[in-house]
Design an enzyme around this catalytic site. Structure first.
Site, PDB file in Angstrom:
ATOM      1  N   GLU A 179       0.890  -1.172   0.000  1.00 48.12           N
ATOM      2  CA  GLU A 179       0.000   0.000   0.000  1.00 48.12           C
ATOM      3  C   GLU A 179       0.918   1.208   0.000  1.00 48.12           C
ATOM      4  O   GLU A 179       1.515   1.540   1.021  1.00 48.12           O
ATOM      5  CB  GLU A 179      -0.884   0.010   1.252  1.00 48.12           C
ATOM      6  CG  GLU A 179      -1.871  -1.138   1.350  1.00 48.12           C
ATOM      7  CD  GLU A 179      -2.994  -1.059   0.331  1.00 48.12           C
ATOM      8  OE1 GLU A 179      -3.075  -0.062  -0.414  1.00 48.12           O
ATOM      9  OE2 GLU A 179      -3.773  -2.016   0.254  1.00 48.12           O
ATOM     10  N   GLU A 204      -6.586  -4.116   1.405  1.00 47.53           N
ATOM     11  CA  GLU A 204      -6.873  -4.222   2.840  1.00 47.53           C
ATOM     12  C   GLU A 204      -8.401  -4.136   2.945  1.00 47.53           C
ATOM     13  O   GLU A 204      -9.041  -3.551   2.089  1.00 47.53           O
ATOM     14  CB  GLU A 204      -6.292  -3.050   3.621  1.00 47.53           C
ATOM     15  CG  GLU A 204      -4.801  -2.866   3.502  1.00 47.53           C
ATOM     16  CD  GLU A 204      -3.980  -3.832   4.351  1.00 47.53           C
ATOM     17  OE1 GLU A 204      -4.550  -4.726   4.998  1.00 47.53           O
ATOM     18  OE2 GLU A 204      -2.750  -3.672   4.337  1.00 47.53           O
TER      19      GLU A 204
HETATM   20  P1  NAD Z   1       8.186   4.963   5.085  1.00 44.45           P
HETATM   21  O1  NAD Z   1       8.252   4.143   3.843  1.00 44.45           O
HETATM   22  O2  NAD Z   1       9.293   5.882   5.367  1.00 44.45           O
HETATM   23  O3  NAD Z   1       8.058   4.021   6.372  1.00 44.45           O
HETATM   24  C1  NAD Z   1       7.043   3.069   6.486  1.00 44.45           C
HETATM   25  C2  NAD Z   1       7.522   1.949   7.385  1.00 44.45           C
HETATM   26  O4  NAD Z   1       8.591   1.278   6.745  1.00 44.45           O
HETATM   27  C3  NAD Z   1       8.049   2.398   8.728  1.00 44.45           C
HETATM   28  O5  NAD Z   1       7.668   1.464   9.727  1.00 44.45           O
HETATM   29  C4  NAD Z   1       9.537   2.386   8.531  1.00 44.45           C
HETATM   30  O6  NAD Z   1      10.270   2.208   9.731  1.00 44.45           O
HETATM   31  C5  NAD Z   1       9.680   1.176   7.649  1.00 44.45           C
HETATM   32  N1  NAD Z   1      10.928   1.124   6.880  1.00 44.45           N
HETATM   33  C6  NAD Z   1      11.711   2.142   6.476  1.00 44.45           C
HETATM   34  N2  NAD Z   1      12.765   1.675   5.801  1.00 44.45           N
HETATM   35  C7  NAD Z   1      12.653   0.325   5.777  1.00 44.45           C
HETATM   36  C8  NAD Z   1      13.418  -0.719   5.224  1.00 44.45           C
HETATM   37  N3  NAD Z   1      14.545  -0.489   4.555  1.00 44.45           N
HETATM   38  N4  NAD Z   1      12.977  -1.994   5.382  1.00 44.45           N
HETATM   39  C9  NAD Z   1      11.833  -2.260   6.054  1.00 44.45           C
HETATM   40  N5  NAD Z   1      11.071  -1.298   6.606  1.00 44.45           N
HETATM   41  C10 NAD Z   1      11.473  -0.025   6.462  1.00 44.45           C
HETATM   42  O7  NAD Z   1       6.779   5.702   5.032  1.00 44.45           O
HETATM   43  P2  NAD Z   1       6.214   6.773   6.069  1.00 44.45           P
HETATM   44  O8  NAD Z   1       6.996   8.022   5.835  1.00 44.45           O
HETATM   45  O9  NAD Z   1       6.133   6.167   7.414  1.00 44.45           O
HETATM   46  O10 NAD Z   1       4.720   6.955   5.545  1.00 44.45           O
HETATM   47  C11 NAD Z   1       4.383   7.817   4.532  1.00 44.45           C
HETATM   48  C12 NAD Z   1       4.165   7.052   3.241  1.00 44.45           C
HETATM   49  O11 NAD Z   1       3.219   6.020   3.445  1.00 44.45           O
HETATM   50  C13 NAD Z   1       3.563   7.936   2.170  1.00 44.45           C
HETATM   51  O12 NAD Z   1       4.210   7.689   0.932  1.00 44.45           O
HETATM   52  C14 NAD Z   1       2.118   7.478   2.095  1.00 44.45           C
HETATM   53  O13 NAD Z   1       1.476   7.690   0.870  1.00 44.45           O
HETATM   54  C15 NAD Z   1       2.253   6.030   2.400  1.00 44.45           C
HETATM   55  N6  NAD Z   1       0.970   5.507   2.896  1.00 44.45           N
HETATM   56  C16 NAD Z   1       0.223   4.733   2.049  1.00 44.45           C
HETATM   57  C17 NAD Z   1      -1.013   4.255   2.466  1.00 44.45           C
HETATM   58  C18 NAD Z   1      -1.865   3.403   1.557  1.00 44.45           C
HETATM   59  O14 NAD Z   1      -2.810   2.802   2.040  1.00 44.45           O
HETATM   60  N7  NAD Z   1      -1.577   3.319   0.280  1.00 44.45           N
HETATM   61  C19 NAD Z   1      -1.473   4.560   3.750  1.00 44.45           C
HETATM   62  C20 NAD Z   1      -0.684   5.352   4.581  1.00 44.45           C
HETATM   63  C21 NAD Z   1       0.549   5.820   4.141  1.00 44.45           C
END
Ligand code: NAD
Length: 495
Positions: A250, A462
């Site tokens: 997502e 989801e």
């Molecule tokens: P992010 O990708 O920075 O982090 C998301 C999660 O991934 C966190 O728990 C982070 O610790 C983990 N993570 C980071 N690097 C990782 C790695 N190398 N390996 C495994 N896990 C890792 O995203 P964010 O900044 O927390 O959230 C914002 C983003 O989420 C936006 O792009 C938003 O559009 C997206 N989002 C999408 C949906 C959807 O349903 N499509 C919903 C909410 C947020």
């Protein structure tokens, strides 16, 4: 003294040496500390989830009993609703009105829905194939599922995933974002009080870049369900390809709202404010591109800008606050960089675009609600996800142009259509390349309805039956029915 939140592994609360300071983005102050998992705790969590699954205590539990556990979790969330709403607000900067009325009740409802429906979703199907064969199609849990959660809806997204994963009989390692782990770590206490067997859910707070690769590539893990940014999604797909795992992605969005001239302008202005400024625009489904039919463009934009300017910014825990702070200073810097780039490319700021000057807000990561015009499809601000309170407004003359604008994006998460002619809107919805289309509404998520994006917004769903079934695997059992009890294969070599 500030409260310390431990990890939850194999039914035990574990304090680690390394801690993460948790910041209140409204004030910039430390409000708690959370244990941080190193690879040692990841190892323990993976072992614990794997052995809990393999023992079958959860996956083979009679469904009435599993239902009781899941219902208990829903009740536990409701019993702790006040504390959870406060924690979520203080940790994310989301206004308390949003956490109280949206995030927390919706999190409980996800478990209620799963508890009430999973048995019917798991019904096996018998198929008569031919005279010689019948088959049984049955759904099984996938196994050990890693759930990786972003910071924008920490509890709600965790609960969407967890409710389905658990109801389907999986065991889980849940990793919240290290910026916002408090509600997930509180949820661990609720799961513990619900007396879930040890190891069925493990909650580990940790840095994605440090522990992500092991979590997502390890052989003990069968599936990764991820919500977050495209960059991280891509990395996780690489990690999980090492041992070929099922995944749900997502990811980001750049959603479009199409507003037709026959709409009720006041209603749509008000709804459009929510569609971009709720949660400070840090929503994957934020309607960050708002296109208005030319006949009403000036009137709509004037009212939209005037009301955007009137939104009350404030500390998230204050009941009158309409917009809280962004999650962090670095997120605010990212938003500012997008605005600067847009300005350099010729965009015009109609309101906002800066840090508010109110001295009461000076220590938080606040940013004014921003509306920009003069944007065209080649510009970064049109194409890339800002993830902040920034809307661009543009014009269209007819339905074809509106659809073209909506689809002019690499993302395909959601869209809105506003018109009194719902038959026309339905027809338009079929032409729009997004996983969700809201007609005359925005942001309505229902547990019955599968949610997920197209194109670069990811894959998998989801919620709903389909979202639940993502957390299962389908097995086909073929039973020979030959009348003489000899299947075709036994005649093949003529012996
Ligand atoms: P992010 O990708 O920075 O982090 C998301 C999660 O991934 C966190 O728990 C982070 O610790 C983990 N993570 C980071 N690097 C990782 C790695 N190398 N390996 C495994 N896990 C890792 O995203 P964010 O900044 O927390 O959230 C914002 C983003 O989420 C936006 O792009 C938003 O559009 C997206 N989002 C999408 C949906 C959807 O349903 N499509 C919903 C909410 C947020």
């Amino acid at each position: 003294m500030i409260q310390s939140y431990p990890l939850y592994i194999n039914g035990k609360f574990i304090e680690t040496k390394e801690k993460q300071s948790i910041i209140n983005p409204s004030t910039g102050k430390v409000i708690a500390e959370a244990s941080l998992a190193s690879l040692k705790e990841v190892e323990l969590a993976l072992d614990s989830a794997r052995s809990a699954f393999d023992k079958g205590e959860w996956s083979r539990l009679p469904s009435e009993q599993r239902k009781k556990f899941i219902s208990r979790i829903a009740q536990g969330i409701l019993d702790n609703a006040g504390e959870l709403a406060e924690l979520e607000s203080v940790n994310t900067g989301k206004p308390i009105k949003e956490t109280t009325f949206m995030d927390i009740p919706s999190a409980a409802k996800a478990f209620e829905y799963a508890a009430n429906n999973f048995e019917s979703f798991l019904t096996a199907e018998d198929l008569k194939i031919s005279e010689e064969a019948k088959a049984n199609l049955r759904r099984e849990p996938v196994g050990v599922v890693v759930l990786i959660i972003p910071w924008n809806y920490p509890l709600l997204i965790a609960c969407w995933k967890l409710a389905s994963a658990l109801a389907a009989g999986n065991t889980v390692v849940l990793k919240p974002s290290s910026l916002t782990p408090l509600s997930a770590l509180k949820l661990a206490q609720i799961l513990h009080e619900a007396a879930l067997p040890a190891g069925v859910v493990n909650v580990i707070n940790g840095s994605g870049p440090k522990i992500g690769e092991v979590l997502c590539s390890d052989k003990r893990v069968d599936m990764v369900s991820f919500t977050g940014s495209n960059e991280t999604g891509r990395q996780i797909l690489e990690y999980s390809s090492a041992n070929i795992k099922k995944s749900i992605m997502e990811l980001g969005g750049k959603s479009a709202s199409l507003i037709f001239s026959d709409c009720d302008i006041d209603t749509v202005v008000n709804s459009s404010l929510c569609s971009i400024f709720l949660n400070q625009g840090q929503m994957c489904t934020a309607m960050s591109r708002i296109f208005i039919q030319d006949k009403i463009y000036d009137k709509f934009v004037a009212s939209f800008v005037q009301k955007a300017k009137a939104l009350k910014l404030g500390v998230a825990q204050a009941h009158e606050t309409q917009m809280g702070p962004l999650i962090s200073d670095s997120q605010r810097k990212k938003v500012i960089a997008y605005i600067e780039k847009a300005r350099a490319e010729g965009a015009k700021i109609l309101c906002g675009g800066k840090i508010p000057q109110n001295p009461e807000l000076k220590n938080g990561y606040f940013f004014e609600p921003t509306v920009m015009a003069n944007v065209s499809a080649h510009m970064h601000i049109f194409r890339e996800e800002v993830f902040g309170p920034v809307a661009i407004v543009g014009k269209f003359s007819d339905a074809n142009q509106a659809v073209e604008l909506a689809n002019a994006s690499d993302f395909g998460l959601a869209s809105c259509i506003w018109t009194k002619d719902t038959a026309f809107a339905q027809n338009l919805a079929e032409q729009i390349n997004s996983g969700v289309v809201w007609i005359n509404t925005y942001g309505m998520f229902y547990n019955q309805l599968p949610y997920g994006g197209f194109k670069r917004s990811g894959f998998g769903k989801e919620l709903g039956r389909e979202g639940f079934l993502e957390y299962t695997r389908l097995k086909n059992i073929v039973i020979d029915q030959s009348l003489d009890n000899k299947p075709l294969v036994s005649h093949w070599y003529g012996f």
